[in-house]
Write an enzyme that holds these catalytic residues in place. Sequence first.
Site, short mmCIF file in Angstrom:
data_model
loop_
_atom_site.label_atom_id
_atom_site.label_comp_id
_atom_site.label_asym_id
_atom_site.label_seq_id
_atom_site.Cartn_x
_atom_site.Cartn_y
_atom_site.Cartn_z
N ASP A 487 96.44 98.82 -68.35
CA ASP A 487 95.36 98.40 -69.15
C ASP A 487 95.43 99.04 -70.28
O ASP A 487 95.63 99.13 -71.81
CB ASP A 487 93.86 99.86 -68.88
CG ASP A 487 93.03 98.58 -68.19
OD1 ASP A 487 92.83 97.42 -68.34
OD2 ASP A 487 92.21 99.26 -67.25
C1 GLC Z 1 92.50 104.39 -70.06
C2 GLC Z 1 93.46 105.48 -68.76
C3 GLC Z 1 93.49 103.92 -67.71
C4 GLC Z 1 92.20 103.49 -67.61
C5 GLC Z 1 91.53 102.35 -68.97
C6 GLC Z 1 90.08 101.84 -68.46
O1 GLC Z 1 92.60 103.99 -70.78
O2 GLC Z 1 94.29 105.79 -69.30
O3 GLC Z 1 94.14 104.58 -66.26
O4 GLC Z 1 92.66 102.07 -66.77
O5 GLC Z 1 91.61 103.93 -69.71
O6 GLC Z 1 88.67 102.03 -69.22
C1 GLC Z 2 92.60 102.60 -64.14
C2 GLC Z 2 91.70 100.28 -64.10
C3 GLC Z 2 92.55 99.33 -63.73
C4 GLC Z 2 94.18 99.54 -64.34
C5 GLC Z 2 94.59 100.32 -63.92
C6 GLC Z 2 96.33 100.49 -64.72
O1 GLC Z 2 92.89 102.60 -62.79
O2 GLC Z 2 91.13 101.31 -63.40
O3 GLC Z 2 91.86 98.17 -63.97
O4 GLC Z 2 94.46 98.45 -63.88
O5 GLC Z 2 93.81 101.82 -64.66
O6 GLC Z 2 96.01 100.65 -65.83
#
Ligand code: GLC
Ligand code: GLC
Length: 833
Positions: A487
């Site tokens: 993300d």
């Molecule tokens: C933030 C977190 C990340 C997560 C994302 C989803 O960016 O750092 O881990 O996947 O939020 O909302």
């Molecule tokens: C968090 C989010 C997931 C994403 C991951 C890496 O765990 O829930 O959707 O893939 O972060 O950013």
Amino acid sequence: MKFGYFDDQNREYVITQPETPLPWINYLGCQAYFGIISNTAGGYSFYRDARLRRLTRYRYNNVPLDFGGRYIYLRDDESKEFWSPSWQPTRHDLENYSCRHGMGYTVIGSTYSGIEAHTRYFVPLDENLEIWQLTVTNRRAVKAQISAFASIEFCLWDAQDDATNFQRNFNTGEVEVEDGVIYHKTEYRERRDHFAYFACSEPGAGYDTQREAFLGRNRGWDKPATVEAGQLTNSVAHGWSPIGAHQVKLELAPGETRQVVFVLGYHENPRDQKFDPPGSQTINKKLVKPVIAKYLDAKEADAAFERLRLYWDSLLGIFQVNTPDIHTNRMVNIWNAYQCMATFNMSRSASFYESGIGRGLGFRDSNQDLLGFVHMVPSRARERILDLAATQLATGGAYHQYQPLTKRGNNDIGGGFNDDPHWLIVGVSAYLKETGDWSILDEPVPYDNEPGSEAPLYDHLQRSFRYSLERMGPHGLPLIGRADWNDCLNLNCFSDTPGQSFQTTTNKEGKVAESVFIAGLFVHAGRELAAIATHRGLSGAAASCLAEVAKMEEAIRRHGWDGEWFLRAYDDFGAKIGSKECEEGKIFIESNGFCVLAGIGLEDGKAAKAMDSVGKHLATKHGIVLQQPAYSKYYLNLGEISSYPPGYKENAGIFCHVNPWVMIGETRLGHGDAAHDYYSRINPSAREEIGDLHRCEPYVYAQMIAGKDAPSFGEAKNSWLTGTAAWNYYAIVQWILGIRTSLDGLEIAPVIPNNWPGFTATRIFRGVVYKISIERKGDGNHIALTVDGAPIDGNIVATPTDGRKEITVKGILSEGPGEPLPADEEEQFVPAK
Ligand code: GLC
Ligand code: GLC
């Protein structure tokens, strides 16, 4: 240092001191009514939606860290001393404190000044309520005069509004008290048809429903004035902060035990029967009273607890294993499976780190979670798949999240995470492999919940696949969009405005930045889709799908390989990310793990090279970090990943969710030692001994462990609700132990450590019990199988068609199909303990 121990027999983790490094929590409920509960009774409850139907208050990120809970106080009415058997909120020095977190229940208790007290908290199956069974025993030589108080603080339903909108909320709180039961009915007078209640099994010596009356002015929960004085005031809340508090007087002879049952619940009335008498403003309690009465009866409560225990027996009984490694056994048989159910129920909504008001259900996350729980609740998995697919857009794209109450895509976050659609294929494939229920593919499912847009689920899968084909970049690799699995790798964001969301801001058109990770996922999902098409007799569709997969593999070989490992991406300028040419972020885990998991580079040595490079550059004693070197500063063209200080989260943290991709990659290369070694490094049970460093619960995975660039290297954060649960379960069960579901039956392909003599397992699969034993007779992973004594070709055990409900599968592991073993030797195998 440890803060407790595993009681595997009872499937409990027993915490033996209240002051754990962080609150160590558990979940209550598994259907519609849920709660979280910490080892000192902190936590809250909600019905279905942690934000919109919050029953009780919890103060996130407060001091002390964990506050608001299901608090019980005992008061010695002779000495006037009072304490809490769960340590919080009074924090007395207790004897024999213990908290037993079990499957869907928690028991907390201790002894103080000769009074032993335990409370068992759980949610009965099929009910929207929780039971607290308080047992008090007098261990003194003389009789004791005890007052027991139980208390909760009601939340005014919408947890977000409750924590912010005081100008309104200080006026709206309303309760009723009838026959000793406290009913919380804020907003029931207008548009809500639901209320909460808090009841007690014993004749009460008093109650309170207004917080200030209970606590006293300027006091906290550690020292309520009423508890100190030994008498509740029968306050009735109007506005301010409704609470529920009950007082019961217990006279206990030496050695005597008494039980008091408290029930906290949620009830919804039919809209046209809200009031009794009709036209009044009084809650109609006719429907709820029998439920309350039933569970206040200790015998009924015990029976409900027994049903809960049997429910977990049956869920966990679907897969059980006995290997030489206790940490593997414990996680697979108990805790990892349990965590998978929690992630299924909660997605990412409510934990100690997820406040219950933030995120809906992630499209990507929920599909991946299926890998970990589909075998336990296939029918609920089916429903989840259809719900998710109904939020898919006609383009094949997906909303990144959806809201569980409405089941609609979340417009605030939107879509454009270009990996999302492919996970639907992965999820559906997992479901088909588990159940063989091909009818799901014919289910009519709308796009974006638009009535009239229904198409068979199979059509959704094809659109998922095509989504990337229609969004290719300059190197023939998929465009990344807002982000892919990571993300935080935001290549089109270019945000220089404080506070702007990396997830929703897109400042570039996004026609250049490509993801090698999505390319790997495309290959994997494409193969799954082709296999599904083949099974349906659609050989043309299968062939054209595989042709696209082959093209993508070629693009990865030509433009996704850096010489020693797979590249991660190309940025908006067409420059490489995750390359030896980069100054920072030279090598990433995601593309390497996933490409090898997808089988890319197995023939030409790239896969082996990539895994070696991961081992060399990313592996640490606490797990595999996400990339190296960490980004030391903020890069406008990379986005959130570089916003984290080095070693945390996606910036070179040990993201436990992706470590299993490397474990699976190692099994594809036949490296059982390496795969299990990586598995063990992040296995929470194996990390129990370093509890003061790890800090999170030793019975569940955390999303992240701080990487080697962080000052707190080895410290875990964000436990419970993470894709880590499903992926680790999937990696150990299906790839290392190799008990793998396939479209054709149960595949047996263990890639276990060389020094394991073997293992045994029981798997219930498509209604048949498989008794499996694997014995190692030589190095290597070649397997020879017998089913009920008869050798079979290959390693897929077809589901019996002759009505057998239990079959015995024996597997011999050796270097190769070389010398057959004498039959009598086979009988001598004793399963490893
Ligand atoms: C933030 C977190 C990340 C997560 C994302 C989803 O960016 O750092 O881990 O996947 O939020 O909302
Ligand atoms: C968090 C989010 C997931 C994403 C991951 C890496 O765990 O829930 O959707 O893939 O972060 O950013």
